[in-house]
Motif scaffolding. Sequence first.
Motif, short mmCIF file in Angstrom:
data_model
loop_
_atom_site.label_atom_id
_atom_site.label_comp_id
_atom_site.label_asym_id
_atom_site.label_seq_id
_atom_site.Cartn_x
_atom_site.Cartn_y
_atom_site.Cartn_z
N ASP A 32 0.81 -1.23 -0.04
CA ASP A 32 -0.01 -0.11 -0.04
C ASP A 32 0.98 0.93 -0.30
O ASP A 32 1.54 1.46 1.02
N SER A 33 0.95 1.80 -1.11
CA SER A 33 1.96 2.91 -1.22
C SER A 33 1.56 4.04 -0.16
O SER A 33 2.71 4.73 0.41
N GLN A 34 0.37 4.26 0.08
CA GLN A 34 0.02 5.51 0.96
C GLN A 34 0.76 5.19 2.32
O GLN A 34 1.34 5.99 3.13
N GLY A 38 3.47 6.95 4.58
CA GLY A 38 2.95 7.83 5.79
C GLY A 38 3.74 7.15 6.92
O GLY A 38 3.78 7.74 8.04
#
Length: 235
Positions: A32-34, A38
Amino acid sequence: MKIAVLGTGGGGRAHAAKLLELGHEVVMGTRDSQVTLGRTEPDFMGIEPFGQWLADYPGIDLMNFGDAAETADFVINGIDGANALGVLTDIGEHLAGKTVMDYAVPFIYNPTQAHPWPTPWGVMPALDPVDSDSLGERIQRALPEAKIVKACVTQEQETVVHPKAVADGDHTIFIAGDHDDAKEQVTGLLQSYGWRDVLDLGPLVSARGMEMYSHMHSAIQFALGGARFGIKVMR
C-alpha cells in the motif's frame, strides 16, 4: 529499460538506487503505497522511513505491487520470503512473459526449535521450504508464464549492487533458472552492476542450495565480526 523493484526494504532500495544511477526507469512496489509513505519511524531493522529515503531519489516512483509489475519490462523480487509467494501469485497476470530476478530467502523468524541457533541479533531463522523444494521453485510453479531466475542470495544486496566493495569485485555471484533468455538478461544486469564472475548453476532446482547457503553466509559473517565479504569459486 523500465524495471520494477518489489519491496521497499534495504535490499530493494539498494537495487533501485543503483538502477537509477545506471539510467534505467525505476518503479518500486509495495503493498500500500500510501501506508508506506506515511511511516515516520524506522523499521524493525532500524532502516529510515521509506519516504525520507525516497526524497533523495526523485526519479523513482512508488506504486502498489500490481501496478509496479504491470508497468515494467523486468522485475526484481525483494519481498520478504514469508510473503513473496502470496504477493507474486496475486499479481501473476502482470508478470506473464517477464523475467523476474528473485533474491528472496524463505526465512521463518523466531522459530520454535529444540536446539535453536543463538546469534548476535536473536535466534537464527529457520528455512521453509528447505531440502526438497525452494521458494524460487514455488514461485515458478505458481507463475508458469513468468521466467524466474534465482540470483543475488549469497551476499547482502548492498554488495550485490557494488561488488567492487569486496576484493575489488573478485568474487562470484550465482544464478539459476529454467529459461536461458531470462538468465542472459539477469547476467547482463549483474555485469552492469560490475560483476565479472557470474556462475550459472543450471536449472531452478539449484535455488535450493542457494537459499540454504544463507545460514553458512551468516556463520561466516559472525566469524568476521559483521564485515561484508564475498566467496570466490576457484577453477
